[in-house]
Design a protein around this motif. Structure first.
Motif, mmCIF file in Angstrom:
data_model
loop_
_atom_site.group_PDB
_atom_site.id
_atom_site.type_symbol
_atom_site.label_atom_id
_atom_site.label_comp_id
_atom_site.label_asym_id
_atom_site.label_seq_id
_atom_site.Cartn_x
_atom_site.Cartn_y
_atom_site.Cartn_z
ATOM 1 N N UNK A 246 -17.342 -14.347 -26.093
ATOM 2 C CA UNK A 246 -18.008 -14.947 -27.254
ATOM 3 C C UNK A 246 -17.740 -16.447 -27.307
ATOM 4 N N UNK A 247 -17.590 -17.046 -26.113
ATOM 5 C CA UNK A 247 -17.211 -18.459 -26.053
ATOM 6 C C UNK A 247 -18.220 -19.335 -26.795
ATOM 7 N N UNK A 248 -19.509 -19.108 -26.574
ATOM 8 C CA UNK A 248 -20.514 -19.957 -27.190
ATOM 9 C C UNK A 248 -20.523 -19.802 -28.718
ATOM 10 N N UNK A 249 -20.331 -18.575 -29.233
ATOM 11 C CA UNK A 249 -20.296 -18.358 -30.684
ATOM 12 C C UNK A 249 -19.096 -19.076 -31.298
ATOM 13 N N UNK A 250 -17.954 -18.999 -30.631
ATOM 14 C CA UNK A 250 -16.762 -19.695 -31.119
ATOM 15 C C UNK A 250 -16.957 -21.201 -31.094
ATOM 16 N N UNK A 251 -17.622 -21.671 -30.044
ATOM 17 C CA UNK A 251 -17.873 -23.096 -29.918
ATOM 18 C C UNK A 251 -18.784 -23.586 -31.048
ATOM 19 N N UNK A 252 -19.813 -22.788 -31.396
ATOM 20 C CA UNK A 252 -20.710 -23.144 -32.500
ATOM 21 C C UNK A 252 -19.976 -23.143 -33.837
ATOM 22 N N UNK A 253 -19.079 -22.158 -34.030
ATOM 23 C CA UNK A 253 -18.303 -22.096 -35.278
ATOM 24 C C UNK A 253 -17.409 -23.320 -35.420
ATOM 25 N N UNK A 254 -16.779 -23.727 -34.322
ATOM 26 C CA UNK A 254 -15.912 -24.908 -34.357
ATOM 27 C C UNK A 254 -16.719 -26.153 -34.684
ATOM 28 N N UNK A 255 -17.908 -26.251 -34.115
ATOM 29 C CA UNK A 255 -18.761 -27.405 -34.408
ATOM 30 C C UNK A 255 -19.172 -27.425 -35.888
ATOM 31 N N UNK A 256 -19.509 -26.258 -36.454
ATOM 32 C CA UNK A 256 -19.905 -26.173 -37.863
ATOM 33 C C UNK A 256 -18.737 -26.555 -38.776
ATOM 34 N N UNK A 257 -17.519 -26.100 -38.432
ATOM 35 C CA UNK A 257 -16.337 -26.457 -39.215
ATOM 36 C C UNK A 257 -16.123 -27.956 -39.201
ATOM 37 N N UNK A 258 -16.345 -28.574 -38.056
ATOM 38 C CA UNK A 258 -16.194 -30.032 -37.957
ATOM 39 C C UNK A 258 -17.189 -30.739 -38.868
ATOM 40 N N UNK A 259 -18.426 -30.244 -38.874
ATOM 41 C CA UNK A 259 -19.422 -30.850 -39.754
ATOM 42 C C UNK A 259 -19.036 -30.655 -41.227
ATOM 43 N N UNK A 260 -18.550 -29.448 -41.589
ATOM 44 C CA UNK A 260 -18.120 -29.191 -42.973
ATOM 45 C C UNK A 260 -16.973 -30.103 -43.379
ATOM 46 N N UNK A 261 -16.017 -30.288 -42.458
ATOM 47 C CA UNK A 261 -14.879 -31.172 -42.747
ATOM 48 C C UNK A 261 -15.359 -32.603 -42.974
ATOM 49 N N UNK A 262 -16.332 -33.018 -42.206
ATOM 50 C CA UNK A 262 -16.866 -34.376 -42.381
ATOM 51 C C UNK A 262 -17.552 -34.511 -43.747
ATOM 52 N N UNK A 263 -18.293 -33.491 -44.154
ATOM 53 C CA UNK A 263 -18.959 -33.527 -45.457
ATOM 54 C C UNK A 263 -17.941 -33.556 -46.595
ATOM 55 N N UNK A 265 -14.887 -34.655 -46.453
ATOM 56 C CA UNK A 265 -14.232 -35.970 -46.442
ATOM 57 C C UNK A 265 -15.124 -37.020 -47.091
ATOM 58 N N UNK A 266 -16.421 -36.935 -46.814
ATOM 59 C CA UNK A 266 -17.349 -37.889 -47.422
ATOM 60 C C UNK A 266 -17.379 -37.715 -48.948
ATOM 61 N N UNK A 267 -17.429 -36.449 -49.409
ATOM 62 C CA UNK A 267 -17.445 -36.192 -50.847
ATOM 63 C C UNK A 267 -16.157 -36.675 -51.499
ATOM 64 N N UNK A 268 -15.042 -36.464 -50.849
ATOM 65 C CA UNK A 268 -13.749 -36.945 -51.380
ATOM 66 C C UNK A 268 -13.729 -38.456 -51.479
ATOM 67 N N UNK A 269 -14.333 -39.102 -50.526
ATOM 68 C CA UNK A 269 -14.378 -40.567 -50.562
ATOM 69 C C UNK A 269 -15.132 -41.052 -51.798
ATOM 70 N N UNK A 270 -16.245 -40.404 -52.111
ATOM 71 C CA UNK A 270 -17.016 -40.774 -53.289
ATOM 72 C C UNK A 270 -16.225 -40.520 -54.577
ATOM 73 N N UNK A 271 -15.546 -39.342 -54.655
ATOM 74 C CA UNK A 271 -14.767 -39.011 -55.855
ATOM 75 C C UNK A 271 -13.571 -39.934 -56.015
ATOM 76 N N UNK A 342 -8.859 -32.154 -55.200
ATOM 77 C CA UNK A 342 -7.806 -31.187 -54.882
ATOM 78 C C UNK A 342 -8.395 -29.934 -54.229
ATOM 79 N N UNK A 343 -9.536 -29.469 -54.793
ATOM 80 C CA UNK A 343 -10.170 -28.264 -54.221
ATOM 81 C C UNK A 343 -10.657 -28.519 -52.793
ATOM 82 N N UNK A 344 -11.240 -29.735 -52.620
ATOM 83 C CA UNK A 344 -11.709 -30.046 -51.257
ATOM 84 C C UNK A 344 -10.550 -30.166 -50.277
ATOM 85 N N UNK A 345 -9.457 -30.772 -50.697
ATOM 86 C CA UNK A 345 -8.287 -30.894 -49.824
ATOM 87 C C UNK A 345 -7.791 -29.516 -49.395
ATOM 88 N N UNK A 346 -7.785 -28.573 -50.341
ATOM 89 C CA UNK A 346 -7.365 -27.209 -50.005
ATOM 90 C C UNK A 346 -8.331 -26.577 -49.008
#
Length: 572
Positions: A246-263, A265-271, A342-346
């Motif tokens: 399931x290498x490709x599925x795991x790779x896609x999940x990791x990429x999605x998590x990276x995008x979520x983390x970036x979002x 972080x961006x929201x935290x910057x605004x707050x 705080x919620x985003x940091x968690x």
């Protein structure tokens, strides 16, 4: 010896042979014209029949491809060692010999099988060449010295039984027949083969055919070493590679998590920016003091009455209420922003932990297509390394083989000289037998010389008048008789020698009758059979006291003067 030759062709003249000298004559009939020769009487055909029955291949020019003989069977009874055999073979394409051994049923053999049997029984070839490298003696090559064929060029030189016979075949065959170390000649051919290859490589490199491709050994060594290192590293990587299904599925999940983390972080910057702004606003929000307002009016020369001051108090209270409400609002917004951060940091912590887990798994495993690509690259690199290695070895061969081959030639020359010393008695016997036979024919006897030349064993036969065709042919006669005597003493050979009339072309009549007398004497002394085909007038040109050739003439008479006078009884 040969006992009889016959055929299913009704007109064929059956030939019955006796021990010792047998002379098959072609007669010239009385009254025959000069145009009626004996050239088609079948003298040479006798040699061809014997060869055909003893394993020769029938090529396109063969007598046994003639339409008149197609389907006709030829048969010969002969001794092979201590046993008598009967062999028959039909004139047709790819015909197999039928062999009848003593007290057994006839057996159809492949031609190669029949040659192997003949080689074992007549020349003791059964154990020859099992571990030998290169060329080795064969029955067909050895037997051709005892039944020379004019159409193959068998009467060009004593040491050659065919005009196109290769040097290695001459050397291997004669050393074997003389009881010397024939393996030396075979090894010499290996050197010649390598020298030929080296010469061709040098020529091609010089002419630019592949010189640039071949390269120098020093350059190729470096390139080969580097690429072998790359190949080894890649092979180790492939060996350690683990495929995750399931290498490709795991790779896609990791990429999605990276995008979520970036979002996040961006929201935290605004707050965080909003929190800083609200904290700054709270710090400056305060109502003006009443005394300060009265002082302002006094400075303006205005006396405020009590009513005005009372109204001002209402304004101040309203103003303070507005300020207080705004502060409460800012405090509420500030708290909500901090809670969102705080919620985003968690959430970021949870996502980052999952991403670390995924990356660790992805780092220790790979996708199937990635593994396939690695394997393909490994295959390509391996082929490239093999090609480089071949180029490197070829370059080394060109650059270093000459000295090695010169050394091998010297080593073989020493082996040959040592063998000649160890087998000196056999060499001396061969030389003496040849000279004694030559003395019987000429006052100035010829000699046989065997030397160790730069190209292996060499054979020469010096004699006065050697340029004469007749004398050249008599050298062949002396050589063949010498082989018969020596092989008979060793217990090998066919037990018969066949010479057709071509051997006596251009030979002086005195030497012809002398040769026949010598042949009859040696056949009797050494117990072998000597079969000769001749024209009648050539056979009886001269006579010798104490020798009557008529005693050896066969009953069958051949002639070309009539349609049925030849060996086959027909013309074709």
């Amino acid at each position: 010896m040969i006992h009889q030759i016959t055929s299913s062709l009704p007109s064929f003249k059956t030939l019955t042979f006796s021990p010792g000298l047998n002379v098959l004559l072609a007669h010239k009939e009385h009254g025959a014209s000069d145009r009626q020769t004996r050239n088609r009487a079948g003298k040479t055909s006798l040699v061809e029949i014997v060869h055909y029955l003893l394993g020769a291949m029938a090529n396109k020019e063969s007598l046994f491809r003639a339409p008149a003989l197609r389907g006709r069977t030829f048969e010969m009874s002969l001794d092979l060692g201590a046993d008598s055999f009967v062999v028959s073979r039909t004139a047709r394409d790819k015909a197999k010999p039928v062999v009848k051994a003593p007290e057994s049923e006839p057996e159809t053999l492949a031609n190669t099988q029949w040659n192997e049997i003949l080689g074992r029984r007549l020349f003791e070839l059964g154990s020859v060449g099992v571990a030998a490298q290169g060329r080795k003696p064969t029955f067909r090559s050895l037997f051709a010295y005892f039944a020379r064929r004019e159409q193959s060029g068998g009467f060009t030189a004593p040491e050659k039984q065919a005009g196109m016979q290769q040097l290695v075949d001459i050397q291997v065959s004669l050393l074997y027949l003389l009881g010397l170390d024939w393996q030396i000649a075979a090894d010499w051919q290996l050197v010649r083969d390598r020298e030929k290859t080296l010469k061709e490589l040098k020529k091609a490199a010089k002419e630019g055919a592949f010189g640039a491709v071949l390269g120098k050994s020093a350059d190729l060594r470096t390139e080969l070493t580097v690429k072998e290192g790359r190949l080894k590293a890649l092979q180790e990587r492939i060996a350690a590679f683990r495929v995750h299904p399931e290498y490709r599925a795991l790779e896609l999940e990791a990429d999605q998590i990276t995008r979520n983390l970036n979002e996040l972080a961006n929201d935290n910057t605004l707050d965080h920016a909003a929190v800083r702004d609200m904290e700054a606003a709270l710090a400056v929000e305060a109502p003006p003091a009443i005394l300060d307002l009265a002082a302002v009016y006094a400075q303006a020369g205005v006396v405020l009455p009590g009513v005005a001051l009372q109204q001002y108090d209402d304004v101040r209270r309203f103003h303070e209420s507005v300020i207080r409400n705004r502060k409460d609002y800012l405090l509420g917004e500030l708290e909500e922003a901090r809670q969102r951060i705080s919620a985003r940091d968690h959430q970021k912590g949870v996502l980052d932990a999952r991403r670390s887990e995924l990356l660790a798994l992805l780092n220790s495993h790979g996708a199937l297509e990635q593994f396939s690509k690695l394997q393909a690259e490994g295959t390509r690199l391996d082929a490239e390394v093999n090609h480089l290695r071949q180029r490197y070895e070829s370059a080394l061969q060109i650059e270093g083989s000459k000295n090695e081959l010169d050394f091998e030639r010297s080593r073989l020359s020493l082996r040959l000289k040592r063998d000649f010393v160890e087998q000196e008695a056999r060499l001396q016997e061969a030389i003496l037998v040849y000279e004694n036979i030559s003395k019987s024919l000429y006052e100035s006897a010829g000699s046989m010389q065997v030397d160790t030349g730069s190209n292996g064993p060499g054979f020469s036969f010096p004699i006065q008048g050697a340029r004469s065709k007749g004398i050249k042919n008599m050298k062949i006669f002396c050589f063949d008789m010498m082989l018969m005597c020596l092989c008979g003493a060793r217990g090998i050979g066919p037990g018969f020698l066949i010479h057709d009339s071509h051997l006596f072309d251009g030979v002086d009549g005195r030497q012809v009758i002398s040769a026949l007398k010598v042949g009859a004497r040696l056949a009797e002394e050494h117990q072998f059979q000597y079969i000769v085909t001749m024209n009648e007038d050539d056979a009886f040109k001269e006579t010798l006291p104490g020798f009557d050739l008529s005693d050896y003439v066969m009953d069958v008479k051949l002639t070309d003067a009539s349609e049925d006078g030849g060996l086959f009884g027909i013309r074709f």
